[in-house]
Design a protein around this motif. Structure first.
Motif, PDB file in Angstrom:
ATOM      1  N   ALA A  15      47.189   9.524  11.902  1.00  7.37           N
ATOM      2  CA  ALA A  15      46.053   8.112  12.435  1.00  7.37           C
ATOM      3  C   ALA A  15      44.933   8.984  12.851  1.00  7.37           C
ATOM      4  CB  ALA A  15      47.174   7.434  13.769  1.00  7.37           C
ATOM      5  N   GLU A  16      45.270  10.392  13.321  1.00  2.00           N
ATOM      6  CA  GLU A  16      43.991  10.850  13.784  1.00  2.00           C
ATOM      7  C   GLU A  16      42.874  11.012  12.279  1.00  2.00           C
ATOM      8  OE1 GLU A  16      44.123  13.017  17.817  1.00  2.00           O
ATOM      9  OE2 GLU A  16      45.010  14.091  15.975  1.00  2.00           O
ATOM     10  N   ALA A  61      42.727   2.133  11.434  1.00  2.00           N
ATOM     11  CA  ALA A  61      42.990   2.905  11.658  1.00  2.00           C
ATOM     12  C   ALA A  61      42.671   3.521  13.262  1.00  2.00           C
ATOM     13  CB  ALA A  61      41.943   4.127  11.118  1.00  2.00           C
ATOM     14  N   LEU A  62      42.396   2.570  14.301  1.00  2.00           N
ATOM     15  CA  LEU A  62      42.393   2.715  15.338  1.00  2.00           C
ATOM     16  C   LEU A  62      43.124   1.797  16.098  1.00  2.00           C
ATOM     17  CD1 LEU A  62      38.282   2.548  16.261  1.00  2.00           C
ATOM     18  CD2 LEU A  62      39.452   4.329  17.028  1.00  2.00           C
ATOM     19  N   LYS A  63      43.464   0.574  15.482  1.00  2.00           N
ATOM     20  CA  LYS A  63      45.107   0.232  16.030  1.00  2.00           C
ATOM     21  C   LYS A  63      46.059   0.379  15.744  1.00  2.00           C
ATOM     22  CE  LYS A  63      47.291  -4.556  14.657  1.00  2.00           C
ATOM     23  NZ  LYS A  63      46.808  -5.179  13.952  1.00  2.00           N
ATOM     24  N   LEU A  64      46.235   1.239  14.762  1.00  2.00           N
ATOM     25  CA  LEU A  64      47.030   2.217  14.503  1.00  2.00           C
ATOM     26  C   LEU A  64      47.566   3.196  15.528  1.00  2.00           C
ATOM     27  CD1 LEU A  64      49.791   2.486  12.796  1.00  2.00           C
ATOM     28  CD2 LEU A  64      48.604   4.554  11.355  1.00  2.00           C
ATOM     29  N   MET A  65      46.282   3.953  15.903  1.00  4.83           N
ATOM     30  CA  MET A  65      46.332   4.727  16.614  1.00  4.83           C
ATOM     31  C   MET A  65      47.260   4.507  17.891  1.00  4.83           C
ATOM     32  SD  MET A  65      42.990   7.291  16.266  1.00  4.83           S
ATOM     33  CE  MET A  65      43.349   8.685  17.662  1.00  4.83           C
ATOM     34  N   HIS A  66      46.673   3.527  18.660  1.00  2.89           N
ATOM     35  CA  HIS A  66      46.956   3.169  19.794  1.00  2.89           C
ATOM     36  C   HIS A  66      48.257   2.230  19.686  1.00  2.89           C
ATOM     37  CE1 HIS A  66      46.444   0.385  23.229  1.00  2.89           C
ATOM     38  NE2 HIS A  66      46.542  -0.475  22.599  1.00  2.89           N
ATOM     39  N   GLU A  67      48.563   1.967  18.572  1.00  3.49           N
ATOM     40  CA  GLU A  67      49.894   1.567  18.233  1.00  3.49           C
ATOM     41  C   GLU A  67      50.533   2.566  18.417  1.00  3.49           C
ATOM     42  OE1 GLU A  67      49.927  -1.055  15.202  1.00  3.49           O
ATOM     43  OE2 GLU A  67      49.248  -2.969  15.978  1.00  3.49           O
ATOM     44  N   ARG A  68      50.859   3.667  18.247  1.00  7.20           N
ATOM     45  CA  ARG A  68      51.866   4.307  18.236  1.00  7.20           C
ATOM     46  C   ARG A  68      51.107   5.716  19.673  1.00  7.20           C
ATOM     47  NH1 ARG A  68      50.394   7.713  12.649  1.00  7.20           N
ATOM     48  NH2 ARG A  68      51.610   6.105  11.208  1.00  7.20           N
ATOM     49  N   GLY A  69      50.914   4.909  20.867  1.00  8.19           N
ATOM     50  CA  GLY A  69      51.081   5.619  22.200  1.00  8.19           C
ATOM     51  C   GLY A  69      49.316   6.581  21.878  1.00  8.19           C
ATOM     52  N   GLU A  70      48.670   7.271  20.917  1.00 10.62           N
ATOM     53  CA  GLU A  70      47.399   7.775  20.239  1.00 10.62           C
ATOM     54  C   GLU A  70      46.462   7.049  21.183  1.00 10.62           C
ATOM     55  OE1 GLU A  70      47.077   9.408  16.924  1.00 10.62           O
ATOM     56  OE2 GLU A  70      48.969   8.954  16.448  1.00 10.62           O
TER      57      GLU A  70
END
Length: 102
Positions: A15-16, A61-70
């Motif tokens: 994700a990063e 991409a930022l949404k995915l990071m947030h959803e993964r707990g990043e």
């Protein structure tokens, strides 16, 4: 095997890495639109149209990071990645060029 001519990227989550890639794509489009850099209106128009899809991909991409707990952006690590991917030069195209010295 020949050694790589480039230093390795820092360890990033998928994700990063997606975040960095999408950010640089958006920066590239903004650099093409920058009126201080000249060019033609058609090229700027095309870049502005592309910016919409790149901004959407960046948001995802930022949404995915947030959803993964990043929940944190690790600035030091991501800054190293940006530098290795020529981010300083690419982001510099967005800035207004310095005034000519008299």
């Amino acid at each position: 095997m020949l050694p790589s001519p480039f230093p390795p990227l820092p360890a990033l989550t998928r994700a990063e890495a997606e975040f960095i890639d999408r950010y640089l794509e958006a920066v590239d489009q903004l650099g093409r639109i920058n009126p201080a850099r000249g060019g033609d209106t058609y090229g700027a128009l095309r870049a502005a149209q592309a910016l919409v899809s790149h901004a959407t991909a960046l948001r995802e991409a930022l949404k995915l990071m947030h959803e993964r707990g990043e929940s944190e952006i690790h600035a030091e690590t991501l800054t190293r990645a940006l530098r290795l991917l020529d981010g300083e030069r690419r982001a510099g195209r967005v800035a207004v060029p310095p005034a000519p010295s008299d």
